[in-house]
Scaffold this motif. Structure first.
Motif, short mmCIF file in Angstrom:
data_model
loop_
_atom_site.label_atom_id
_atom_site.label_comp_id
_atom_site.label_asym_id
_atom_site.label_seq_id
_atom_site.Cartn_x
_atom_site.Cartn_y
_atom_site.Cartn_z
N PRO A 46 0.84 -1.20 0.00
CA PRO A 46 0.00 0.00 0.00
C PRO A 46 0.87 1.25 0.00
N PRO A 47 0.52 2.27 -0.78
CA PRO A 47 1.29 3.51 -0.78
C PRO A 47 1.44 4.11 0.61
N HIS A 48 0.40 3.95 1.46
CA HIS A 48 0.47 4.48 2.81
C HIS A 48 1.60 3.83 3.60
N ALA A 49 1.83 2.53 3.36
CA ALA A 49 2.89 1.82 4.07
C ALA A 49 4.27 2.29 3.60
N ILE A 50 4.42 2.46 2.29
CA ILE A 50 5.69 2.96 1.75
C ILE A 50 5.97 4.36 2.29
N ALA A 51 4.94 5.18 2.35
CA ALA A 51 5.12 6.54 2.87
C ALA A 51 5.55 6.53 4.33
N ALA A 52 5.02 5.58 5.10
CA ALA A 52 5.37 5.50 6.51
C ALA A 52 6.85 5.17 6.68
N VAL A 53 7.37 4.27 5.85
CA VAL A 53 8.80 3.94 5.94
C VAL A 53 9.65 5.12 5.51
N ARG A 54 9.23 5.82 4.47
CA ARG A 54 9.98 7.00 4.03
C ARG A 54 10.03 8.06 5.13
N ARG A 55 8.92 8.26 5.82
CA ARG A 55 8.91 9.24 6.92
C ARG A 55 9.87 8.81 8.02
N LEU A 56 9.87 7.51 8.33
CA LEU A 56 10.78 7.02 9.37
C LEU A 56 12.23 7.31 8.98
N LEU A 57 12.58 6.99 7.74
CA LEU A 57 13.96 7.13 7.32
C LEU A 57 14.38 8.58 7.15
N LEU A 263 11.73 -1.54 10.76
CA LEU A 263 11.23 -1.33 9.40
C LEU A 263 10.05 -2.25 9.10
N ASP A 264 10.15 -3.52 9.50
CA ASP A 264 9.03 -4.45 9.31
C ASP A 264 7.79 -3.95 10.05
N ILE A 265 7.99 -3.49 11.28
CA ILE A 265 6.87 -3.02 12.10
C ILE A 265 6.23 -1.79 11.47
N THR A 266 7.06 -0.86 11.02
CA THR A 266 6.53 0.38 10.41
C THR A 266 5.69 0.06 9.18
N LEU A 267 6.21 -0.81 8.32
CA LEU A 267 5.47 -1.24 7.14
C LEU A 267 4.16 -1.92 7.53
N GLY A 268 4.27 -2.89 8.45
CA GLY A 268 3.11 -3.69 8.82
C GLY A 268 2.00 -2.89 9.46
N VAL A 269 2.35 -2.02 10.38
CA VAL A 269 1.34 -1.22 11.07
C VAL A 269 0.61 -0.31 10.07
N ALA A 270 1.37 0.37 9.23
CA ALA A 270 0.75 1.27 8.26
C ALA A 270 -0.16 0.50 7.30
N ALA A 271 0.26 -0.70 6.89
CA ALA A 271 -0.57 -1.51 6.00
C ALA A 271 -1.86 -1.95 6.67
N LEU A 272 -1.75 -2.44 7.89
CA LEU A 272 -2.92 -2.93 8.61
C LEU A 272 -3.93 -1.82 8.87
N GLU A 273 -3.43 -0.62 9.04
CA GLU A 273 -4.34 0.51 9.32
C GLU A 273 -5.01 1.04 8.06
N ASP A 274 -4.52 0.64 6.89
CA ASP A 274 -5.08 1.16 5.64
C ASP A 274 -6.17 0.21 5.13
N SER A 275 -7.27 0.15 5.85
CA SER A 275 -8.35 -0.79 5.50
C SER A 275 -9.01 -0.44 4.17
N ALA A 276 -9.06 0.82 3.81
CA ALA A 276 -9.68 1.22 2.55
C ALA A 276 -8.90 0.65 1.36
N TRP A 277 -7.57 0.68 1.46
CA TRP A 277 -6.74 0.12 0.38
C TRP A 277 -7.04 -1.36 0.20
N LEU A 278 -7.09 -2.11 1.30
CA LEU A 278 -7.32 -3.55 1.21
C LEU A 278 -8.68 -3.85 0.61
N THR A 279 -9.70 -3.12 1.00
CA THR A 279 -11.05 -3.35 0.47
C THR A 279 -11.07 -3.13 -1.04
N THR A 280 -10.46 -2.05 -1.50
CA THR A 280 -10.44 -1.73 -2.92
C THR A 280 -9.65 -2.77 -3.71
#
Length: 374
Positions: A46-57, A263-280
């Motif tokens: 999900p783009p939201h997950a990639i963005a979360a890792v970029r913010r962390l870094l 990094l795994d946690i940051t990706l995973g949390v952001a992905a799990l929280e993006d329920s709209a992406w998964l539904t689509t």
């Protein structure tokens, strides 16, 4: 989309089970136009997950410097964020969860701690599960019959009556059969002396709110990860849920400290929280899979296993020439040779959209009649 013919020198491994386990080294990158051999969501991450890792870094790189000594005992603060995101989505209790490096780490640990138990694996199943539990009883369809949801459920019920631990994937890998969660829960409740371990790696492709995690049963163990669903199998993050304190303690004692990277946690949390992406994305993948079913049925009719997941299995007596023909048209698929309690045939991931589907359709249209059949 143009195809890239594979050179005549392409030779598949003598042991087709190598493909079953994910070894695609027989294919060079320039040979494959459409890779339908893996079951990872190719529309992720999900783009939201990639963005979360970029913010962390970019904004908090210092978070990567110290080791994760956030608490004296696990789960540590960062890992608990990951479990909390899973718990929110599943309606389960964080206290019943353990973090780990994907589903495979938990299966590896369970294979060690359950060695003295009577273990049954409902075959066919995930290649790693069958490899990790060589001491288990593999409960296959009777008389080499083609498996069905009904047959698979009946074998679960039978094994729960005779064994201490029963393991299966649901939806099943590689056939795609999905046993309704309520039926599995009822089977577990009817046999409280046995533990039912359910690998739900692909359950999000089947539909929404289908997990057994959080169910009111003390003899269930549920395994999930954020790898396949969110298209980031290159990260290694997953969870085990169970209300069985004994099993949870056995597994927890075998886990390394801090199994998940930040990094795994940051990706995973952001992905799990993006329920709209998964539904689509799930709706898109399910549409692609239905089109795949139609295309395969036109060529292989009753040999195609109906499913509600993102891949389809085709029963073939001799899958090798079909796999080689598809490879020559730039299409990689997964081959199964009928060994080790596995079916014989090919598993095909749903193409992404009309262009990839057209490549597959063209390859199937040139497949000689009768290839792969008995």
């Amino acid at each position: 989309m143009p195809t890239t013919p594979a050179p005549a020198s392409l030779v598949l491994p003598e042991n087709p089970a190598a493909f079953q386990g994910g070894d695609l080294t027989a294919y060079r990158p320039d040979q494959i136009t459409v890779d339908l051999s893996t079951c990872t969501n190719r529309l992720g991450p999900p783009p939201h997950a990639i963005a979360a890792v970029r913010r962390l870094l970019s904004e908090r790189p210092g978070d990567l410097v110290p080791p994760p000594y956030e608490r004296a005992q696990p789960p540590y603060v960062a890992e608990k964020r990951y479990l909390a995101a899973f718990a929110d989505r599943l309606g389960a209790d964080v206290g019943d969860m353990l973090p780990g490096r994907g589903v495979t780490e938990f299966l590896t640990i369970l294979s060690r701690v359950l060695r003295e138990e009577r273990v049954a694996v409902i075959a066919p199943d995930y290649t790693e599960t069958m490899r990790l539990f060589p001491y288990a009883t593999f409960v296959s369809p009777p008389d080499m019959a083609r498996d069905t949801v009904e047959l698979r459920l009946e074998r679960v019920r039978m094994a729960l009556r005779t064994d201490d631990v029963v393991i299966l994937s649901n939806p099943s890998n590689p056939l795609g059969h999905f046993i309704p969660s309520g039926d599995l829960l009822q089977a577990a409740r009817e046999n409280p002396g046995a533990v039912l371990v359910v690998d739900e790696e692909y359950i999000d492709f089947q539909g929404e709110d289908l997990s057994l995690a959080g169910a009111d049963a003390d003899n269930l163990v549920v395994l999930q990860s954020t790898g396949k669903t969110y298209g980031m199998t290159g990260s290694r993050a997953g969870m085990l849920w169970t209300r069985n304190q004994h099993v949870r303690d056995l597994v927890a004692a075998q886990l390394i400290r801090w199994p998940l990277s930040l990094l795994d946690i940051t990706l995973g949390v952001a992905a799990l929280e993006d329920s709209a992406w998964l539904t689509t994305v799930r709706a898109v993948i399910q549409d692609d899979a239905r089109r795949l079913q139609q295309v395969l049925a036109e060529r292989f009719d009753e040999l195609v296993v109906p499913a509600g997941i993102h891949y389809r299995f085709v029963h073939l007596a001799d899958p090798r020439p079909v796999v080689e023909h598809l490879a020559a048209h730039g299409i990689a698929v997964r081959m199964f040779d009928g060994s080790v309690h596995s079916p014989c045939g090919i598993r095909i991931m749903a193409p992404n959209g009309p262009a990839e589907l057209a490549v597959l359709q063209a390859a199937l249209d040139t497949l000689p009649a009768g290839w792969g059949r008995a």
